[in-house]
Design a protein around this motif. Structure first.
Motif, PDB file in Angstrom:
ATOM      1  N   UNK A  98       0.072  26.099  -5.128  1.00 29.21           N
ATOM      2  CA  UNK A  98       0.609  26.415  -6.396  1.00 29.21           C
ATOM      3  C   UNK A  98       1.148  27.686  -6.700  1.00 29.21           C
ATOM      4  N   UNK A 101       5.644  27.557  -6.516  1.00 24.55           N
ATOM      5  CA  UNK A 101       6.584  27.247  -7.600  1.00 24.55           C
ATOM      6  C   UNK A 101       6.967  28.438  -8.566  1.00 24.55           C
TER       7      UNK A 101
ATOM      8  N   UNK B 199      -0.870  13.435   3.769  1.00 21.18           N
ATOM      9  CA  UNK B 199      -0.975  14.741   3.298  1.00 21.18           C
ATOM     10  C   UNK B 199      -2.143  15.349   4.451  1.00 21.18           C
ATOM     11  N   UNK B 278      -8.420  19.505  -3.375  1.00 24.40           N
ATOM     12  CA  UNK B 278      -7.290  20.228  -3.327  1.00 24.40           C
ATOM     13  C   UNK B 278      -6.690  20.439  -4.716  1.00 24.40           C
ATOM     14  N   UNK B 279      -7.412  19.739  -5.667  1.00 21.40           N
ATOM     15  CA  UNK B 279      -6.894  19.664  -7.139  1.00 21.40           C
ATOM     16  C   UNK B 279      -5.548  19.125  -7.368  1.00 21.40           C
ATOM     17  N   UNK B 281      -3.987  15.297  -8.459  1.00 26.41           N
ATOM     18  CA  UNK B 281      -4.369  14.003  -9.417  1.00 26.41           C
ATOM     19  C   UNK B 281      -3.981  12.824  -8.654  1.00 26.41           C
ATOM     20  N   UNK B 347       8.111  17.717  -9.460  1.00 29.07           N
ATOM     21  CA  UNK B 347       8.419  17.651  -7.944  1.00 29.07           C
ATOM     22  C   UNK B 347       7.136  17.099  -7.148  1.00 29.07           C
ATOM     23  N   UNK B 348       7.057  17.430  -6.062  1.00 30.08           N
ATOM     24  CA  UNK B 348       5.676  16.850  -5.464  1.00 30.08           C
ATOM     25  C   UNK B 348       4.543  17.932  -5.810  1.00 30.08           C
ATOM     26  N   UNK B 349       3.421  17.132  -5.853  1.00 28.55           N
ATOM     27  CA  UNK B 349       2.273  17.775  -6.396  1.00 28.55           C
ATOM     28  C   UNK B 349       1.731  18.665  -5.080  1.00 28.55           C
ATOM     29  N   UNK B 350       1.573  20.017  -5.588  1.00 31.30           N
ATOM     30  CA  UNK B 350       1.070  20.935  -4.335  1.00 31.30           C
ATOM     31  C   UNK B 350      -0.488  21.238  -4.643  1.00 31.30           C
ATOM     32  N   UNK B 351      -1.270  21.569  -3.663  1.00 34.41           N
ATOM     33  CA  UNK B 351      -2.543  21.745  -3.866  1.00 34.41           C
ATOM     34  C   UNK B 351      -2.901  22.988  -4.760  1.00 34.41           C
ATOM     35  N   UNK B 352      -3.912  23.069  -5.467  1.00 34.68           N
ATOM     36  CA  UNK B 352      -4.051  24.156  -6.478  1.00 34.68           C
ATOM     37  C   UNK B 352      -5.197  24.909  -5.708  1.00 34.68           C
ATOM     38  N   UNK B 353      -5.261  26.284  -6.089  1.00 34.99           N
ATOM     39  CA  UNK B 353      -6.524  26.904  -5.888  1.00 34.99           C
ATOM     40  C   UNK B 353      -7.389  27.052  -7.157  1.00 34.99           C
TER      41      UNK B 353
ATOM     42  N   UNK C   3     -10.717  26.587  -8.373  1.00 33.88           N
ATOM     43  CA  UNK C   3     -10.892  25.473  -8.098  1.00 33.88           C
ATOM     44  C   UNK C   3     -12.294  25.669  -7.157  1.00 33.88           C
TER      45      UNK C   3
END
Lengths: 374, 354, 105
Positions: A98, A101, B199, B278-279, B281, B347-353, C3
C-alpha cells in the motif's frame, strides 16, 4: 474462521445497534450536534466502511476518522527520499504494497518502478531480509513504516540481520508513534471529539496504560477496540455508556488480543533498536514533536538514511487541501473543495486520499451513505 | 461444423533445447518450430493444407446462428505455469469465454505467440499441448497462428494472443446495457480463486495454499444456461477487476442500480483467509472460469438450477438484484444490514499492512 | 493502521530462527514467534496456540478466556435487547429481526 466469525455475527450486531439507539435516544435531549467518536486507527476506518457501519448508527452518533493510517500521513518529502533510494542502480527497494501508490512531489514508487527502479512488493520485512540474502551483490532497502504495531517487526528484522551478518540489508525508517500525535490532537483548542475508539493492534504492543492521560488530563473516554464489526459496535456502545455516566476512563474491549501491559518482547526489541526523533513531519498535520523514531547508533550500519544520501527536502502539502481539518474532525471529507475533483484515488493531492485507509479515499471508494446525501 | 484444421506436411523433430532468434527468422528453423511444436499439438484430421489463413464455409457457419462474433485477447501472465492452469489454457479459455458470453457458439481460434529468446522448447511444447487439450475440451479448433521470437528483455518469456470467431444464436440478444430493475444477478461459482492463485504463485508473499485457478472454458455451461433462461439479458466473465468491475459496468451501461448481498457471495475459506492476511477485497480478485449472468426474475430459479446441474456451476448462487434506485451505482448489503458502495478500483489491488 | 489476523500455529518451521508455521483458513506461512514464545521453552509448546499475525510476525497470543468473556457480555446484551423487545412488542423472536432493512435515500 475462529476468533473472526463470532465477531461478525449479525444477530449480535442487531442487538448492539438497538442498544446504541436506546442510549442515543436517552442522550438526545438538549443536544445540538452529534456525538463525535474518533476511531484513531485506519484499520478501524476500513472496517467501518467495509461493513457499512455508519449507516446503522442513529443520527446522534458519528464516527470521525482519525490520523491512524501510516501510509496516508507520510509526507511527500519522505516519499521523494524513497524514490531517490529506489532509483539507485545497486538498490532493490522492498516495500509493503500500500505504500507503492503514495505520491511524492514528482512520482510514487509505482511510477519509479515503471521508470526502471527495482521496487519489490513484500508481505513482511522478513521477506526483504530474505531478498538481501538471495542477492548478495545488491543493496536491499526495506521501507519501514507504520505505528507501534509494525515497529517490532522491523526492529526484530534489523536484529536478525545484525545477528546473521547480512550487510547488504538496510531500513529506511519512517515509523511513527501514536501517543504524541493523540496529545497534539487533544491540545487543539476547538477539538470536537467526544470520545475515542482506541487502536487495538497498536495496543497489543504498548498496552493500555499509555492512554491514561486522555482520561485524566482531557477527560475523554477511550475504548481499545478489535477490528471486527461487532468489536467496533461494542466499543462504541462502551464509549457512549461512559458519556451517559459522565465518566472518562480507558477501557479494553479487545482483551482477547490486548494485554494490559502490552507485549514485553516486542517493546524490548523496539527499545533496543529505535530512539525518538526530536520531531517528525506528518502529511496534513505538520511536525509533531517526538512522534517519529530512528535507528540507534549501534544499528547505524542498517540505517538507509546513513547508507545512502537522501535529498531530505521538505515539500509542503498543496495549499487547497483541508486534510488537517478532516483529520481533526473539524470538517467532513466532502467539505474540501478538492474532494472528488482535484483529488481522487487516481491522482491524490492530499494524505487522506492516498490509501484506502484514508477517510477521503474510503468515502470516495465506498461512498459513505451520509456523505452522498450531503 | 466444417472447420479447417492445419496439419503438418513434413514434421521434422526440433533438436534445439531453447528457442533462439533463428526460430523467428522465417527460415527452416522457424518452419521446424511451428511444425514440431504447434502443428504437432494443434493438428486435427488433416483436411487442410497449411495456408496463411483459415477458411470457413459460410453456409455451414450460418446453420448455427445469424451473426458472427469476433474477439481478441492478449495473455501475459507471470508465472507461465500456476496451480490450476498455464498461459496456454488461459489463452484458450479467455477467448472462448469472451465469445460464449456474447451468446455465440465458439468456432475457431487463432494463436499468435511472441517468444523471448532463450525460452526452453520444452516449455513451449507444454503450453502448446495445454492449448490443444483445452481447445478440444471446448470444442473449438486452433485454425491459424503466428510465431515471433524477440531478443531477450523485449518480452517476458512468452506472450500469447488469441483471436476467436463464433456464431451467435438466432434470436438471442444479450448485452451489458440490457439489465432492467427487478432482474436477478447470478454467478456460477466460487469467486477469487484465479486472482489469489496467481498472486500466490508469484511467490513474493511466501504463502502456502491449495488455491487453484478456476480457469475453464464456459461455453458448455453457458449453453445450458441459455436453454434454461432464454430471456437472459447479459453475461460477462468476471476476469480482471473481478465481480466489482462487471457489476459497475452493468450499472452504468444499463443505467440501473445493482444491489449485491454480501452473505450470498460464494467464496472458499482459503480465499477469504488469503484476503484477510493481505488486506485484499475478494470482489476485486480476477476469475477465469466465472460468469455473471443477469436474467429476468421469472427465469431466475431455472437459471440457478441449470447452473448448479453443470460441473462448472455446482456452487452457483444468486448474488444480487437489479434495482431502479441509484442508477449507475453498485451497493452491497453487508451482513449486518449496513450498506457500502462497491466502486471500480483505480488500478491493481495492492496488499495492505494497515 | 495495522492489519492483523488470527491464525493457529500448526508446526515449528525453524527452532533456531524462531519461526513457526501459522495457518489462516488453510493458507500457511512461516512467521516469527519471538514476541509470543516463552523464553527458554521449546517452540513446540506453541503448536496449537492461536496468535494474532501482523506482517509475518506473531504479535500476541489470543486469550481464549478473554474472548469467551467478551462474547458472554455480547450475548447478554443480545438477551437484554430481546427482553426489551418482549416487553415492548410481546415477542422474543430474535430470528424475526429484520437485519436487512431497506435503506433508500
Amino acid at each position: 474462521m475462529r476468533y473472526v466469525d463470532e465477531f461478525r455475527d449479525p444477530a449480535l450486531a442487531s442487538a448492539l445497534v438497538k442498544e446504541i439507539g436506546a442510549i442515543s435516544a436517552r442522550l438526545e435531549r438538549g443536544r445540538d450536534r452529534p456525538f463525535a467518536i474518533m476511531e484513531v486507527c485506519g484499520g478501524h476506518t476500513h472496517a467501518i466502511f467495509r461493513y457499512g457501519l455508519e449507516g446503522l448508527l442513529p443520527d446522534l452518533v458519528e464516527f470521525v476518522h482519525g490520523p491512524g493510517c501510516p501510509v496516508c500521513v507520510l509526507p511527500m518529502g519522505r516519499v521523494d527520499d524513497c524514490v531517490a533510494i529506489a532509483e539507485r542502480e545497486e538498490v532493490i527497494f522492498a516495500t509493503f504494497g500500500d505504500a507503492m501508490r503514495v505520491p511524492g512531489s514528482k512520482k510514487s514508487l509505482l511510477q519509479a518502478k515503471a521508470d526502471g527502479a527495482d521496487v519489490r512488493m513484500v508481505y513482511s520485512p522478513l521477506d526483504a531480509l530474505a531478498l538481501a540474502k538471495r542477492n548478495p551483490g545488491r543493496q536491499v532497502v526495506f521501507f519501514g513504516l507504520g505505528f507501534e504495531t509494525t515497529m517490532p517487526s522491523t526492529a526484530l528484522t534489523v536484529l536478525r540481520a545484525a545477528r546473521e551478518g547480512v550487510e547488504n540489508f538496510s531500513l529506511f525508517c519512517n515509523h511513527i508513534t501514536i501517543i504524541p500525535t493523540l496529545r497534539a490532537l487533544l491540545e487543539q483548542p476547538d477539538l470536537g471529539i467526544d470520545g475515542f475508539i482506541g487502536p487495538g493492534h497498536v495496543s497489543m504492543v504498548i498496552g493500555t496504560a499509555p492512554y491514561r492521560f486522555i482520561a485524566e488530563e482531557f477527560h475523554k473516554p477511550l475504548v481499545v477496540a478489535g477490528f471486527e464489526p461487532i468489536d467496533l459496535l461494542q466499543s462504541l456502545l462502551m464509549v457512549l455508556r461512559q458519556i451517559e455516566a459522565g465518566t472518562a476512563a480507558i477501557e479494553n474491549q479487545y482483551a482477547r488480543v490486548v494485554p494490559e501491559h502490552g507485549n514485553p518482547q516486542a517493546l524490548k526489541a523496539v527499545e533496543d533498536v529505535y530512539e525518538p526523533r526530536e520531531t517528525f513531519e506528518w502529511r496534513g498535520l505538520g511536525s509533531i514533536a517526538g512522534s517519529g523514531v530512528r535507528l540507534r547508533a549501534p544499528y547505524a550500519a542498517f540505517d538507509a538514511e546513513k547508507r545512502f544520501s537522501v535529498p531530505d527536502v521538505k515539500v509542503a502539502d498543496p495549499s487547497s487541501c483541508r486534510c488537517g481539518e478532516v483529520l481533526t474532525g473539524a470538517v467532513k471529507p466532502w467539505a474540501c473543495p478538492e474532494f472528488g475533483t482535484g483529488c481522487t484515488p487516481e491522482t491524490p493531492l492530499g494524505a487522506l486520499m492516498v490509501s484506502s485507509e484514508g477517510s477521503c479515499a474510503a468515502y470516495y471508494q465506498y461512498g459513505g451513505v451520509r456523505g452522498e446525501a450531503a | 461444423m466444417n472447420i479447417p484444421v492445419l496439419t503438418p506436411t513434413r514434421r521434422r523433430p526440433l533438436t534445439h533445447k531453447i528457442v533462439t532468434l533463428a526460430h523467428g527468422g522465417g527460415g527452416s528453423a522457424m518452419r521446424d518450430l511451428i511444425d514440431d511444436v504447434f502443428l504437432a499439438a494443434f493438428s486435427g484430421d488433416g483436411r487442410a493444407a497449411p495456408e496463411d489463413q483459415a477458411r470457413f464455409d459460410l453456409a455451414a457457419l450460418m446453420a448455427h446462428g445469424d451473426r458472427l462474433a469476433f474477439t481478441t485477447d492478449g495473455f501475459v501472465v507471470d508465472p507461465l505455469f500456476f496451480p490450476g492452469g498455464d498461459i496456454g489454457k488461459l489463452a484458450v479459455c479467455g477467448t472462448v469465454n469472451d465469445l460464449a458470453v456474447g451468446g455465440a457458439t465458439p468456432v475457431a481460434l487463432s494463436c499468435a505467440v511472441i517468444i523471448e529468446e532463450g525460452l526452453p522448447v520444452e516449455t513451449l511444447r507444454q503450453v502448446a499441448a495445454s492449448m490443444a487439450q483445452t481447445a478440444r475440451a471446448a470444442g473449438v479448433a486452433i485454425a491459424t497462428g503466428d510465431t515471433k521470437v524477440v531478443a531477450r528483455g523485449a518480452c517476458d518469456k512468452l506472450f500469447i494472443t488469441t483471436t476467436g470467431i463464433g456464431v451467435v444464436r438466432r434470436g438471442l440478444d444479450v448485452g451489458i446495457d440490457r439489465a432492467r430493475p427487478g432482474d436477478v444477478l447470478l454467478v456460477n461459482g466460487l469467486l477469487g480463486d484465479h486472482g489469489a492463485a496467481i498472486l500466490n504463485a508469484r511467490g513474493d508473499l511466501a504463502l502456502e495454499t491449495a488455491i487453484e485457478s478456476d480457469c475453464a472454458p464456459l461455453n458448455g455451461l453457458i449453453d445450458t444456461l441459455i436453454k434454461a433462461a432464454p430471456g437472459i439479458r447479459m453475461m460477462r466473465d468476471a476476469t480482471r477487476g473481478g465481480v466489482a468491475a462487471v457489476v459497475n459496468e452493468l450499472a452504468e451501461a444499463s443505467a440501473v442500480g445493482v444491489r449485491l448481498r454480501e452473505l450470498s457471495l460464494p467464496m472458499r475459506a482459503e480465499v477469504m483467509g488469503f484476503c484477510e492476511i493481505l488486506g485484499l477485497d475478494p470482489l476485486y480478485l480476477a476469475n477465469e472460469g466465472k460468469i455473471l449472468a443477469v436474467v429476468p426474475p421469472e427465469e431466475a430459479d431455472a437459471a440457478l438450477a441449470a447452473l448448479r446441474a453443470h460441473p462448472l456451476g455446482r456452487e452457483a448462487a444468486i448474488i444480487g438484484a437489479v434495482t431502479a434506485q441509484r442508477p449507475g451505482r453498485v451497493v452491497m448489503q453487508t451482513r449486518f444490514g449496513g450498506e457500502r458502495i462497491v466502486d471500480m478500483l483505480v488500478g491493481d489491488q495492492l496488499p495492505r499492512i494497515c | 493502521m495495522c492489519l492483523g489476523i488470527p491464525g493457529q500455529i500448526v508446526a515449528v518451521a525453524d527452532e533456531d530462527a524462531m519461526l513457526c508455521v501459522v495457518d489462516v483458513s488453510g493458507v500457511r506461512r512461516a512467521v516469527d514467534v519471538v514476541c509470543v514464545a516463552e523464553p527458554g521453552a521449546p517452540l513446540s509448546d506453541l503448536v496449537g496456540a492461536w496468535v494474532l499475525v501482523h506482517v509475518g510476525f506473531a504479535m500476541s497470543r489470543i486469550d481464549e478466556e478473554e474472548a469467551a468473556a467478551t462474547l458472554k457480555v455480547l450475548t447478554e446484551i443480545g438477551e437484554a435487547a430481546a427482553e426489551m423487545e418482549a416487553l415492548t412488542q410481546g415477542s422474543v423472536d430474535l430470528g424475526s429481526v429484520d437485519l436487512y432493512p431497506a435503506r433508500t435515500q
